[in-house]
Enzyme design. Structure first.
Site, PDB file in Angstrom:
ATOM      1  CB  CYS A 102      10.697 -34.143  15.277  1.00  0.00           C
ATOM      2  SG  CYS A 102      11.917 -33.624  16.775  1.00  0.00           S
ATOM      3  CB  CYS A 105      10.501 -34.045  21.096  1.00  0.00           C
ATOM      4  SG  CYS A 105      11.496 -32.603  20.368  1.00  0.00           S
ATOM      5  CB  SER A 106       6.369 -33.554  18.739  1.00  0.00           C
ATOM      6  OG  SER A 106       6.576 -32.469  19.671  1.00  0.00           O
ATOM      7  CB  CYS A 107      10.647 -30.105  16.113  1.00  0.00           C
ATOM      8  SG  CYS A 107      11.253 -30.043  18.018  1.00  0.00           S
TER       9      CYS A 107
HETATM   10 FE    FE Z   1      10.913 -32.176  18.393  1.00  0.00          FE
END
Ligand code: FE
Length: 197
Positions: A102, A105-107
């Site tokens: 991602c 961000c960090s999905c």
């Molecule tokens: Fe994310």
């Protein structure tokens, strides 16, 4: 203190302060935090993804469903919920290696992979994987032959991926339960390959 002045509070203190305000304003339903904590700690795990992959390896019909409608296939195991509303499985082949990131961000696919590892959230992985996937994989211990194409999939607002790796050599006689043990969170993200020790 102006909004631009640096704060000395820790992230934990800021989270607590935010929680208090949200509670005061009645913006958090009763039991919500407890429910999410329970899911994160006890239900979201790469063992879930391992079940999905192992079944896809031994059951061609399930594999077909997984590739056609990943959400429905994972729902057969009860793997649904936040960050798992639209699941897409990415099938590796002998000439294509899929990897998930991602870049924003960090999905991650929480119900199937669990929460993302620290390095997955880091700027370096997010920035570099897209530009030099093969090198990043090598640094993470996965050396791919030159003729294997690295395909990087950037998680979007809705889509949550899981990698369906090629069933490794030496696993021909293994049953589903034994196959599950070959699948780790790194394998589901695509930075590692399953192997028979
Ligand atoms: Fe994310």
């Amino acid at each position: 203190m102006s909004a631009h002045q640096a704060t000395t509070s820790t992230p934990g203190e800021r989270a607590q302060a935010l929680l208090q305000v949200l509670k005061q304003k009645d913006l958090i339903p009763d039991g919500y935090i407890e429910h999410m904590t329970q899911l994160m700690a006890h239900q979201w795990s790469p063992e879930n993804g391992a079940r999905v992959v192992a079944k896809a390896w031994v059951d061609p019909q399930f594999r077909e469903l997984l590739l056609k409608d990943g959400t429905a296939a994972c729902a057969q195991f009860g793997y649904t919920g936040p960050q798992g509303e639209y699941i897409v499985a990415l099938p590796d082949t002998p000439s294509v290696k899929n990897v998930i990131v991602c870049s924003l961000c960090s999905c991650t696919n929480w119900p199937v992979l669990g929460l993302p590892p620290e390095w997955y959230k880091g700027f370096e992985f997010r920035a570099r994987l897209v530009r030099e996937g093969r090198t990043v994989l090598r640094e993470l211990g996965t050396e791919l032959p030159a003729d294997v194409i690295v395909k990087v999939w950037d998680t979007s607002a809705e889509t949550r991926y899981l990698v369906l790796p090629v069933r490794p050599k030496g696993s021909e006689s293994m049953d589903e339960e034994a196959l599950r043990k070959l699948i780790t969170k790194d394998v589901l993200i695509g930075v590692a390959l399953p192997y028979v020790a």
